[in-house]
Design an enzyme around this catalytic site. Structure first.
Site, PDB file in Angstrom:
ATOM      1  N   GLU A 186       0.829  -1.225   0.000  1.00  0.00           N
ATOM      2  CA  GLU A 186       0.000   0.000   0.000  1.00  0.00           C
ATOM      3  C   GLU A 186       0.857   1.267   0.000  1.00  0.00           C
ATOM      4  O   GLU A 186       0.609   2.201   0.779  1.00  0.00           O
ATOM      5  CB  GLU A 186      -0.987  -0.015   1.180  1.00  0.00           C
ATOM      6  CG  GLU A 186      -1.999  -1.129   1.060  1.00  0.00           C
ATOM      7  CD  GLU A 186      -3.084  -1.141   2.134  1.00  0.00           C
ATOM      8  OE1 GLU A 186      -3.071  -0.280   3.034  1.00  0.00           O
ATOM      9  OE2 GLU A 186      -3.960  -2.021   2.061  1.00  0.00           O
ATOM     10  N   GLU A 299      -5.099  -8.659   0.126  1.00  0.00           N
ATOM     11  CA  GLU A 299      -5.807  -8.291   1.360  1.00  0.00           C
ATOM     12  C   GLU A 299      -7.261  -8.069   0.994  1.00  0.00           C
ATOM     13  O   GLU A 299      -7.571  -7.175   0.190  1.00  0.00           O
ATOM     14  CB  GLU A 299      -5.227  -7.028   1.996  1.00  0.00           C
ATOM     15  CG  GLU A 299      -3.905  -7.256   2.686  1.00  0.00           C
ATOM     16  CD  GLU A 299      -3.411  -6.040   3.464  1.00  0.00           C
ATOM     17  OE1 GLU A 299      -4.250  -5.310   4.028  1.00  0.00           O
ATOM     18  OE2 GLU A 299      -2.180  -5.839   3.487  1.00  0.00           O
TER      19      GLU A 299
HETATM   20  O1  AHR Z   1      -4.661  -5.915   7.309  1.00  0.00           O
HETATM   21  C1  AHR Z   1      -4.597  -4.737   8.033  1.00  0.00           C
HETATM   22  C2  AHR Z   1      -3.965  -3.585   7.260  1.00  0.00           C
HETATM   23  O2  AHR Z   1      -4.812  -3.168   6.243  1.00  0.00           O
HETATM   24  C3  AHR Z   1      -2.673  -3.906   6.566  1.00  0.00           C
HETATM   25  O3  AHR Z   1      -1.576  -3.754   7.392  1.00  0.00           O
HETATM   26  C4  AHR Z   1      -2.628  -2.882   5.485  1.00  0.00           C
HETATM   27  O4  AHR Z   1      -1.914  -3.324   4.356  1.00  0.00           O
HETATM   28  C5  AHR Z   1      -4.079  -2.574   5.196  1.00  0.00           C
HETATM   29  O5  AHR Z   1      -4.319  -1.215   5.165  1.00  0.00           O
END
Ligand code: AHR
Length: 506
Positions: A186, A299
């Site tokens: 990210e 994710e």
């Molecule tokens: O999964 C929790 C968080 O969400 C992770 O660290 C990040 O990549 C995302 O914003």
């Protein structure tokens, strides 16, 4: 003709037509992968408990055996580690070698402290114990290319060089052969240590990719995309298409209002379609015709970061509505299987997770059950289907980012949401009735010959807000049943429920 077009638009009668001969795509097993981050109680108190090593609860290394069992049942092929936001200020060399020498560090993503007692060697050992493949995310925040190269060398090299020998000195003769490496996490987000513009990220990632592949051409590099429907995705696919093997996107959906929550995953369907098209476009404009780059949705989940704050451990308590949203996410992955090379539910334990622990045991959250059913049965090949029935015309939205556009997008918001797979001699149909008020009688029509009795697995509770917890761990679960296959022509699907039907091929 006119009548069926009308039916397709909006009809009270629900019909699902499944044609197992029309295979859409293989379903990559890696669709059911996971994610572990040094965040809250995911690692310490989740997969390991070094302070509470005792027979029955842990093995001698401190691995939680109950967590291992619950995860093994989910049969995850790949697990991503060590973050997440955590990775952007993580120095992997802090967490190798004798434990007493490992520095304790401030942790900048979640404002905690990191003991570094669990690091690369422990993660790889845990993966071997779990029979899962490791996937490591590189620090593109405070980390350098030198550090990244050293990490790949430490993990994968069989040569007589410094970091390969360091691994040997730490007791690990054989290389780990870690295949999956991602180029940051990210990096676009303003919460990220070392946030970059898409232009700066692209330049940096291009050079990192070049060097990493010189060191180990066998690795599979994963670029850091955004949501899949952001300008970042256009820029980064254009810049990196020739250098990468998979393209990562992230999205979390959630809303306190039931319908917004259960329809939010429709945004993921568009995210996959859009980013797949951006990759196509980049292949054409950059003349990278032979690249086959799939989406790595590394994710995804239901998460409201206000309700379950990341710096407080993000311990979401999932109700049945959230489980239906997770089923809707999973239907998206099956319908879009053609584009999916990997997907990682975030995360595995305690932190926005299907499994919750305390010092003595665990319970399974509501979202565990649809994930389990998909991981068990929605493999093999995704098959074509046509669904007609009542359309959801209301708002779809999200806590984390604006999804108000979804309802103006493709006509994919049926109350009854479906995907289908052909696997191990069965046609498996995953059906969510998102209607909060009404049971629906569904006319399931299947081409082909089938045995007389089909199997059903239902996730339901009268109360859509029902949760599991330590006091009442079995409040929501899976009810198994059978149904005469001929009765599928008028199959009742309860309001706000998920049912997976397995129809055995004759
Ligand atoms: O999964 C929790 C968080 O969400 C992770 O660290 C990040 O990549 C995302 O914003």
């Amino acid at each position: 003709m006119a009548e069926s077009a009308q039916t397709w638009k909006n009809s009270e009668q629900v019909s699902i037509k499944v044609d197992p001969e029309r295979i859409l795509s293989p379903i990559d097993d890696r669709t059911y992968s996971g994610f572990l981050e040094h965040m809250g109680r995911c690692i310490y108190g989740g997969i390991v408990d070094f302070e509470n090593v005792k027979p029955g609860l842990t093995n001698e290394k401190g691995y939680r055996l109950d967590v291992a069992k619950a995860l093994k049942d989910l049969n995850m092929p790949v697990v991503r580690y060590p973050g997440g936001n955590f990775v952007s200020s993580y120095h992997w060399q802090d967490a190798i070698g004798p434990k007493e020498n490992r520095p304790r560090r401030p942790e900048l993503a979640w404002l905690g402290e990191e003991s570094n007692l669990f690091g690369t060697d422990e993660f790889i050992e845990w993966c071997e114990f779990m029979n899962v493949e490791p996937y490591l995310c590189l620090n593109m925040g405070t980390g350098t290319l030198d550090e990244a190269l050293a990490w790949v060398e430490y993990c994968n090299s069989s040569k007589n060089t410094y970091y390969a020998n360091l691994r040997r000195n730490n007791g690990h003769e054989k290389p780990y052969n870690v295949k999956y490496w991602s180029l940051g996490n990210e990096v676009w987000g303003d919460w990220q240590v070392g946030q970059l513009s898409s232009t700066d990220y692209s330049k940096k990632a291009f050079q990192w990719a070049k060097a990493l592949k010189l060191l180990d051409p066998s690795i599979r590099l994963i670029a850091c995309g955004c949501t899949g429907f952001d300008n970042w995705d256009y820029d980064v696919t254009q810049a990196l298409v020739s250098k990468i093997d998979l393209y990562s996107i992230h999205l979390y959906t959630s809303h306190a209002e039931y319908y917004k929550n259960v329809t939010g995953p429709a945004a993921a369907e568009r995210a996959i379609q859009i980013s797949a098209k951006l990759l196509d476009l980049a292949k054409i404009t950059q003349k990278a015709y032979d690249k086959d780059i799939k989406i790595c949705f590394d994710e995804w989940n239901v998460w409201d970061p206000i309700r379950a704050d990341g710096s407080k451990g993000a311990e979401e308590k999932y109700h049945l509505g959230d489980a239906l949203a997770v089923a809707a996410w999973s239907n998206v992955f099956i319908r879009q299987a053609h584009h999916i090379g990997m997907a990682n539910i975030a995360q595995c334990v305690n932190v926005i997770a299907p499994i919750m622990t305390n010092k003595d045991g665990l319970y399974l959250q509501t979202i565990y059950f649809p994930f389990l059913l998909f991981a068990k049965y929605m493999r093999g090949h995704s098959i074509n289907l046509h669904v007609s029935g009542p359309r959801y015309e209301g708002e779809t939205n999200n806590v984390q980012c604006d999804l108000g556009w979804v309802k103006h997008s493709e006509p994919i918001l049926n109350y009854i949401d479906v995907s289908a797979a052909i696997y191990e001699g069965h046609v498996n149909i995953a059906i969510i009735n998102r209607d909060l008020e009404k049971d629906h009688e569904v006319n399931i029509r299947l081409e082909g010959d089938y045995k007389d009795t089909s199997l059903t697995y239902t996730v339901y509770h009268d109360d859509v807000n029902a949760v599991n917890n330590f006091e009442n761990p079995n409040n929501v679960g899976i009810t198994e049943g059978t149904v005469p296959t001929s009765d599928l022509a008028a199959f009742k699907v309860l309001k706000h429920s998920f049912v997976l039907v397995r129809v055995p091929i004759a």
